[in-house]
Design a protein around this motif. Structure first.
Motif, PDB file in Angstrom:
ATOM      1  N   UNK A   1       0.790  -1.222   0.000  1.00  0.00           N
ATOM      2  CA  UNK A   1       0.000   0.000   0.000  1.00  0.00           C
ATOM      3  C   UNK A   1       0.829   1.281   0.000  1.00  0.00           C
ATOM      4  N   UNK A   2       2.144   1.175   0.143  1.00  0.00           N
ATOM      5  CA  UNK A   2       2.972   2.379   0.189  1.00  0.00           C
ATOM      6  C   UNK A   2       3.395   2.858  -1.187  1.00  0.00           C
ATOM      7  N   UNK A   3       3.058   2.103  -2.241  1.00  0.00           N
ATOM      8  CA  UNK A   3       3.544   2.445  -3.576  1.00  0.00           C
ATOM      9  C   UNK A   3       3.226   3.885  -3.948  1.00  0.00           C
ATOM     10  N   UNK A   4       1.973   4.312  -3.815  1.00  0.00           N
ATOM     11  CA  UNK A   4       1.618   5.688  -4.124  1.00  0.00           C
ATOM     12  C   UNK A   4       1.162   6.432  -2.872  1.00  0.00           C
ATOM     13  N   UNK A   5       1.692   6.001  -1.723  1.00  0.00           N
ATOM     14  CA  UNK A   5       1.489   6.697  -0.450  1.00  0.00           C
ATOM     15  C   UNK A   5       2.845   6.907   0.215  1.00  0.00           C
TER      16      UNK A   5
ATOM     17  N   UNK B   1      11.206   0.865  -8.855  1.00  0.00           N
ATOM     18  CA  UNK B   1      10.142   1.715  -9.369  1.00  0.00           C
ATOM     19  C   UNK B   1       9.428   2.420  -8.223  1.00  0.00           C
ATOM     20  N   UNK B   2       8.805   3.549  -8.518  1.00  0.00           N
ATOM     21  CA  UNK B   2       8.098   4.332  -7.502  1.00  0.00           C
ATOM     22  C   UNK B   2       9.016   4.612  -6.309  1.00  0.00           C
ATOM     23  N   UNK B   3      10.249   5.040  -6.615  1.00  0.00           N
ATOM     24  CA  UNK B   3      11.229   5.345  -5.561  1.00  0.00           C
ATOM     25  C   UNK B   3      11.409   4.161  -4.614  1.00  0.00           C
ATOM     26  N   UNK B   4      11.408   2.958  -5.194  1.00  0.00           N
ATOM     27  CA  UNK B   4      11.613   1.696  -4.462  1.00  0.00           C
ATOM     28  C   UNK B   4      10.479   1.361  -3.497  1.00  0.00           C
ATOM     29  N   UNK B   5       9.301   1.951  -3.708  1.00  0.00           N
ATOM     30  CA  UNK B   5       8.168   1.689  -2.815  1.00  0.00           C
ATOM     31  C   UNK B   5       7.267   0.563  -3.317  1.00  0.00           C
ATOM     32  N   UNK B   6       7.499   0.071  -4.520  1.00  0.00           N
ATOM     33  CA  UNK B   6       6.592  -0.925  -5.072  1.00  0.00           C
ATOM     34  C   UNK B   6       6.764  -2.288  -4.409  1.00  0.00           C
ATOM     35  N   UNK B   7       8.005  -2.629  -4.107  1.00  0.00           N
ATOM     36  CA  UNK B   7       8.343  -3.863  -3.391  1.00  0.00           C
ATOM     37  C   UNK B   7       7.828  -5.113  -4.118  1.00  0.00           C
ATOM     38  N   UNK B   8       7.889  -6.246  -3.424  1.00  0.00           N
ATOM     39  CA  UNK B   8       7.483  -7.529  -4.026  1.00  0.00           C
ATOM     40  C   UNK B   8       5.978  -7.677  -3.873  1.00  0.00           C
ATOM     41  N   UNK B   9       5.246  -6.959  -4.708  1.00  0.00           N
ATOM     42  CA  UNK B   9       3.811  -6.820  -4.514  1.00  0.00           C
ATOM     43  C   UNK B   9       3.019  -7.878  -5.277  1.00  0.00           C
ATOM     44  N   UNK B  10       1.718  -7.886  -5.009  1.00  0.00           N
ATOM     45  CA  UNK B  10       0.769  -8.811  -5.623  1.00  0.00           C
ATOM     46  C   UNK B  10       0.895  -8.747  -7.140  1.00  0.00           C
ATOM     47  N   UNK B  11       0.989  -9.872  -7.790  1.00  0.00           N
ATOM     48  CA  UNK B  11       1.113 -10.030  -9.251  1.00  0.00           C
ATOM     49  C   UNK B  11       2.541  -9.908  -9.766  1.00  0.00           C
TER      50      UNK B  11
ATOM     51  N   UNK C   1       8.740  -4.578 -13.466  1.00  0.00           N
ATOM     52  CA  UNK C   1      10.145  -4.949 -13.288  1.00  0.00           C
ATOM     53  C   UNK C   1      11.130  -3.837 -13.606  1.00  0.00           C
ATOM     54  N   UNK C   2      10.747  -2.915 -14.469  1.00  0.00           N
ATOM     55  CA  UNK C   2      11.689  -1.940 -14.992  1.00  0.00           C
ATOM     56  C   UNK C   2      12.439  -2.457 -16.204  1.00  0.00           C
ATOM     57  N   UNK C   3      12.431  -3.765 -16.400  1.00  0.00           N
ATOM     58  CA  UNK C   3      13.129  -4.372 -17.524  1.00  0.00           C
ATOM     59  C   UNK C   3      14.635  -4.465 -17.294  1.00  0.00           C
ATOM     60  N   UNK C   4      15.304  -5.137 -18.215  1.00  0.00           N
ATOM     61  CA  UNK C   4      16.755  -5.207 -18.160  1.00  0.00           C
ATOM     62  C   UNK C   4      17.304  -6.487 -17.559  1.00  0.00           C
TER      63      UNK C   4
END
Length: 560
Positions: A378-382, A466-476, A493-496
């Motif tokens: 839940x911190x991705x865009x919070x 991604x998202x300033x490292x707030x996305x983490x190992x999230x659902x999906x 993933x950001x790719x690469x």
């Protein structure tokens, strides 16, 4: 200042909707690897009268070849489910004389699409793809390296997420089967099936014998798809005797349910639930109460039940959802997935705990389960949540944890136990891990130990930049790693090279599991089978390691 709890709640509600339409043919662009594709600038798409034509038991289908992989989209495996066929078990499609143009995706099952794309961050990140919606939705897609070389390739059948309410077989770029088909020389199948009130309205208590199976027609659709695979996949280069079924979130619960169904016995040979599993179906006493409320909401008596088939599908879904809400308010019940899902009717789906019968239909079917560290990230865009204190995290956990209610006064004790088990984690990370706890997957793994086939358990912890490292190992987020699509599902993933390196290892393990029922390869450390005593768990990250049930003591403090 925003209320963090309210923001989390709104994010979770938006997140479960899983939103956005995206262009379709480009779904299959960009292979992760150059293997099997031309190194020059030659033609990569081939379609014509005599190209990619395959015989099925219902007639010939014609697809196309893209980057050396044959594709067939929207093949009918069942008849239109509308009109007289609504609430009824699936019927076979009518055979056809002409060559069926299997070059475009089949319709998504009826579902509420309103405001599906309302959250822009969710739309960007999860990148869902939706096509037309109708009751003529029993369609499947096939990717295969060859159709006429006589080989018997392992078969993967993908079951989408979205609970039992939303989704389709191509909704996320990570679901595309091209890259895994090429890498592993396998046949990849994805399916659509009935969902929500259209697929799981239990009218057996008010409709008599004709409606005896109405509460499970969505599950019976999936069985029909596996029967199609069994009868036809050899003509697409696949082995009907080696079929793996894999699903994520609600799809993970689906594969567990199918593993418990006698009708699916012999049609599936390995099971892979991701970030979702189940050990039981809905109690029929409650599902029949919902059915009575549906009839009442429609203003019909039992003798008029057939009139439910004439209501436009969207109106029926809204009506049924209203009825289910009223039933829940009066009686309680339902599940975290709502009031419309597989029903333990004792006929199609057993009562009691799945896999508890040592001689059950899946006793010889190995299972590989995986969840992510931060399912509800839940911190991705919070961003303000990144700075919360331990005390604030405990307070929030007391009020709410993921989809569930909060832990009340136990929140502090649970938090402290996780902090001890994961001393390097920030308060926000501990709060997310606790909300994403593994109790459900451990219950499923333990139940499956009652049967003969081995159980393997993984925990995905890879975090994207991604998202300033707030996305983490999230659902999906782990799906595209298993399916070798990290350079396609770049919004996860950001790719690469970095995600691709882990994807090489995870897809190697999945392909080995598909072939042998054992995920061990040279790419990963030795992966022991899961046991009740040790809880052996493969941690999937930039560095992969096996640990013995690392969160056991903390997890066991969480109430059931």
């Amino acid at each position: 200042m925003k209320n963090p709890i309210g923001e989390i709640f709104r994010f979770l509600v938006a997140g479960t909707a899983c939103i956005i339409i995206f262009a379709a043919l480009l779904l299959t662009s960009c292979s992760t690897s150059e293997k099997g594709s031309s190194a020059n600038d030659g033609q990569i798409l081939f379609i014509g009268d005599d190209i990619a034509v395959v015989e099925t038991v219902y007639g010939k289908v014609k697809g196309f070849i893209l980057r050396d992989i044959y594709q067939f989209r929207g093949i009918p495996y069942g008849a239109d489910t509308g009109g007289e066929n609504r609430f009824m078990p699936p019927k076979e499609p009518e055979p056809w004389d002409d060559v069926y143009p299997a070059v475009w995706w089949g319709n998504s099952a009826p579902q509420i699409m309103d405001n599906r794309y309302a959250n822009p961050y969710q739309s960007f990140t999860d990148h869902w793809n939706y096509d037309d919606v109708s009751e003529d939705c029993l369609k499947l897609n096939v990717w295969t390296p060859s159709i006429d070389d006589g080989k018997k390739r392992p078969v993967m059948v993908w079951l989408h997420g979205g609970g039992y309410t939303n989704g389709n077989g191509i909704e996320q770029d990570g679901y595309v089967g091209e890259n895994l088909s090429r890498k592993g020389d396998i046949v990849f199948v994805s399916i659509n099936h009935r969902l929500g009130p259209i697929g799981f309205s239990d009218l057996s208590g008010v409709g008599g014998p004709e409606y005896a199976h109405s509460g499970n027609v969505g599950a019976l659709d999936m069985v029909a798809a596996f029967k199609w695979v069994n009868e036809n996949i050899a003509n697409f280069g696949g082995d009907p005797g080696n079929v793996t079924i894999m699903g994520q979130s609600g799809g993970g619960a689906k594969v567990c349910t199918l593993g418990a169904m006698q009708a699916a016995k012999g049609l599936i040979h390995k099971i892979v639930p991701l970030s979702g599993s189940t050990t039981s179906a809905m109690d029929q006493e409650y599902s029949r109460k919902v059915g009575k409320y549906v009839l009442r909401e429609a203003g019909l008596d039992p003798s008029e039940i057939d009139k439910l088939k004439d209501i436009p599908w969207k109106e029926y879904i809204l009506l049924a959802n209203t009825a289910a809400q009223k039933c829940a308010e009066e009686y309680g019940g339902g599940t975290m997935r709502g009031s419309f899902g597989p029903v333990a009717d004792g006929i199609n789906i057993p009562t009691g705990i799945f896999f508890s019968d040592p001689d059950g239909p899946a006793t010889d079917v190995p299972i590989l389960l995986c969840t992510t560290f931060h399912e509800w990230s839940m911190a991705r865009d919070n961003p303000e949540l990144e700075e919360i204190t331990a005390e604030k995290a405990k307070e929030m956990l007391g009020d709410r944890a993921g989809f569930r209610g909060g832990f009340g006064e136990k929140a502090g004790e649970i938090y402290d136990a996780y902090a001890k088990a994961f001393p390097d984690a920030k308060p926000v990370e501990l709060m997310i891990m606790i909300s994403s706890n593994r109790k459900g997957v451990i219950s499923t793994a333990n139940a499956k130990l009652e049967q003969d086939a081995p159980v393997y358990l993984a925990w995905f912890g890879w975090q994207p930049p991604l998202f300033d490292n707030r996305m983490r190992a999230s659902h999906c987020s782990d799906i595209c790693f298993w399916y070798y699509n990290t350079d396609l599902m770049i919004t996860h993933t950001g790719g690469g090279k970095r995600p691709r390196t882990l994807s090489e290892k995870m897809s190697d393990a999945l392909l080995q599991f598909m072939s042998t029922g054992n995920p061990n390869t040279e790419s990963l450390p030795q992966w022991p089978a899961y046991t009740l005593e040790n809880g052996e768990t493969m941690i999937l990250n930039d560095e992969c390691v096996v640990k013995n049930d690392p969160d056991r003591k903390a997890r066991e403090l969480i109430p059931d």
